[in-house]
Scaffold this active site. Structure first.
Site, PDB file in Angstrom:
ATOM      1  CG  ASP A 220     -19.029  90.219  39.524  1.00 23.27           C
ATOM      2  OD1 ASP A 220     -19.638  89.777  41.252  1.00 23.27           O
ATOM      3  OD2 ASP A 220     -19.968  90.289  38.405  1.00 23.27           O
TER       4      ASP A 220
ATOM      5  CD  GLU B 262     -17.536  86.561  42.850  1.00 21.13           C
ATOM      6  OE1 GLU B 262     -18.690  86.136  43.947  1.00 21.13           O
ATOM      7  OE2 GLU B 262     -18.435  86.543  41.828  1.00 21.13           O
TER       8      GLU B 262
END
Ligand code: CA
Length: 666
Positions: A352, A383
């Protein structure tokens, strides 16, 4: 994790109390550099024939103690042990000659003259309900039968990764799932589950769809769901980490028994492995649920970035960015990843807000996973962005989009370029992409096909680094986006055929791009979240998968199934090398809003040496002139299983409105 709404909405809670005196980033960093680093595998808790020992890393603590409890969440300690400091390692130790299985513990450290509140430490591997106290359990008792022989499918068995993102409650809570263990890890151990209309659900649906991996949303212990008072309406994605090395209690059938969550998560993983499906876990090492976390209470400030004025860095939107560039923080994250891979047989990690972590750490994680399990066997994706700027030590190279080429080719990143080109710019609600009326940018489409790995606009060094996707938990589902940009009178009411065509075209495009593939659960049957974008804490009715929709949109699901199966037979699309882009031999634009690409498909396992892939967003059929020779129809507007009984064509073919046509030449 999304950058804006979810985090902004949570920030007020997450910041929590901040009993913290500020120090400047630079002066504090200078201070940390001289701290001893400890990398022993006996951190915090060891139980063996000599008894139970504790070792806490907290180099600047003035005193430290261990509290022992009979209970995971109530009552006073039955004993408190003083800990002894070892300046060479910066650790505090205490031990007892007995094996303390069944007991619980917390630490307290004295810092700057004050005793900090209790912490279960940063390495609790089992916890009591709600994760406030660490638990001492015998891990041998948590292994399901046959666990010693359990292996993930590994990448050796796949020519490509197709990753299916899911939340445990989304998958099984709706009555239409036919699943008994609703919202639990065990849901995916149930075979033979069907919807009232006879559609396969749960793990059988995954097998039928043909995905290679599932990606489970955060499944470590997070803070936002009260495990002691579970009820239907508690829902959270879980991007609020509390204990990084323990499964979340609300997904177990008994959060008060520390071993149950461990065993049941392993049972889920084993069931998936038995089905030939790997498990990618969402890991949120970029921030903690609040600044006053177990990490902070163990070693104040050490794990966190600070601005020059001493305030906490807020690149995560949660006011608690981890300082991944610091030695022990990096070691901690690396060891945590290795622990999940080793103890739980996790097959991959989805980072994340990877843009808050640093490049050297990501490359180190890649190397260590490769060294233990073989090159590329464990997936790494992330990400490549952050919510805002972060106060990393000057000179830190962050694993953000602009630095992807500095990452190992085996560290992949979500590709927002393809996402936005196909369905419209994420940040502009009314923007349409190629499939929903935004017009054709042929150069951009060509970049999509090459996984943005070659050409002037490349952002990665090879397609191995590209994760193609059109939907994930964040923002609108693909279907909701198409509905929003489509006929507004029909918004969210039913599934008009023209939108289904757009959906099939969108799927055909990203399934014919070089790189890895990723989809949100239910995308294959036009999942809707009723137009709600940020559903991190929305009611179940918004989040849970409606399996009757899988029946209603079975043709769409079949189209996804066919594309996945077809892709596995197309080496030209699976090529992950830096030279993959040179397989694109030619590109044409046969009409307005139409594009076609000729691609070299030579490689093992495919009868087709060349592919001709055409995409049209035009409202009328276009006559497509084919390159010389005979062509097999592999997929067209209606079917992606045409390759099973390919019909031969030559010279020209009609390209239906809003559709893809994929041809192969032997
Ligand atoms: Ca929890």
């Amino acid at each position: 994790m999304k950058l804006t709404l979810k985090t902004l909405a949570m920030t007020a809670i997450l910041l929590g109390p901040a009993p913290i005196s500020a120090q400047t980033n630079s002066s504090y960093d200078r201070q940390f550099i001289s701290w001893p680093v400890y990398s022993g595998d006996d951190l915090e808790l060891t139980v063996n024939d000599r008894g139970t020992s504790f070792r806490l890393w907290s180099p600047k603590a003035q005193e430290a103690i261990v509290n022992l409890y009979d209970n995971g969440h109530t009552g006073k300690p039955y004993s408190t042990l003083p800990m002894k400091f070892d300046p060479a390692t910066g650790t505090w130790s205490a031990s007892l000659p007995e094996k303390l299985y069944g007991k619980f513990y917390t630490f307290r450290v004295k810092n700057d003259g004050n005793w900090l509140p209790e912490t279960p430490g940063v390495w609790a591997k089992a916890v009591g309900v709600n994760g406030k106290r660490a638990a001492i359990i015998d891990f041998a008792g948590t292994d399901p039968e046959g666990w010693e022989n359990d292996r993930g499918p590994g990448m050796k068995n796949f020519t490509d990764a197709v990753i299916y993102e899911m939340h445990h409650r989304d998958m099984s809570m709706d009555p239409s799932s036919g699943i008994a263990n609703k919202g639990k890890f065990l849901a995916l151990t149930e075979e033979g589950t069907v919807s009232p209309l006879g559609e396969k659900t749960g793990i059988d649906h995954l097998k039928e769809l043909g995905v290679t991996h599932i990606h489970i949303l955060p499944s470590y212990d997070y803070n936002s769901v009260d495990e002691a008072n579970l009820h239907e309406n508690q829902y959270n994605w879980g991007y609020d980490p509390q204990n990084y090395n323990t499964p979340e209690g609300s997904y177990s059938t008994n959060p008060s028994d520390p071993a149950t969550r461990v065993r049941e998560m392993k049972e889920m993983i084993k069931a998936l492995h038995n089905a030939g499906i790997g498990v990618v876990m969402d890991v949120v090492y970029n921030h903690t649920y609040r600044l006053d976390s177990w990490l902070w209470r163990t070693v104040p400030w050490y794990y966190y970035r600070q601005e020059e004025d001493g305030s906490p860095s807020n690149g995560s939107g949660c006011g608690s960015d981890l300082a991944t560039e610091r030695s022990m923080c990096a070691q901690y994250i690396l060891d945590s990843v290795l622990y999940w891979a080793e103890e739980y047989h996790i097959d991959g990690f989805r980072f994340d807000l990877m843009g808050l972590l640093d490049v050297p750490l990501m490359n180190r994680i890649r190397r260590e996973l490769d060294r233990r399990w073989g090159r590329g066997e464990k997936l790494i994706l992330g990400e490549p962005w952050a919510a805002a700027e972060t106060a990393a030590v000057p000179g830190t190279v962050l694993a953000s989009k602009e630095h992807l080429t500095e990452l190992d080719a085996g560290v992949s990143a979500f590709c927002d370029n393809t996402r936005d080109a196909v369905k419209g710019d994420l940040w502009s609600e009314d923007a349409a992409g190629f499939v929903n009326g935004g017009g054709l940018d042929a150069d951009r489409l060509a970049c999509c096909i090459k996984g943005w790995a070659s050409g002037p606009e490349s952002v990665v060094k090879s397609p191995s680094q590209t994760v193609n996707y059109l939907s994930c938990h964040d923002d609108w589902t693909l279907w909701d986006r198409l509905v929003y940009t489509g006929d507004k009178a029909l918004r969210f009411q039913r599934c008009p055929p023209d939108l289904l065509r757009q959906n099939r075209l969108a799927a055909a495009i990203y399934f014919t791009c070089q790189g890895c593939l990723f989809l949100l659960s239910g995308e294959e049957f036009a999942r809707t979240k009723q137009g709600v974008k940020n559903t991190y804490a929305s009611p179940l009715e918004i989040n849970q998968l409606d399996w009757t929709r899988a029946w209603a949109n079975r043709q769409l699901a079949d189209y996804y199934r066919g594309l996945i199966a077809l892709r596995m037979r197309l080496p030209g699309l699976q090529d992950k090398t830096a030279a993959a882009g040179s397989r694109v031999l030619a590109g044409t634009s046969p009409g307005k809003d139409c594009a076609a690409v000729l691609l070299d498909n030579t490689g093992a396992g495919s009868p087709w040496k060349r592919l001709f892939m055409a995409y049209s967003a035009a409202p009328e059929a276009v006559s497509l002139t084919l390159p010389q020779g005979d062509w097999d129809v592999l997929a067209d507007a209606e079917s992606s299983f045409a390759w099973q009984k390919p019909r031969a064509i030559k010279a020209s073919a009609p390209l239906e409105p809003v559709s893809a046509l994929i041809l192969g030449q032997r």
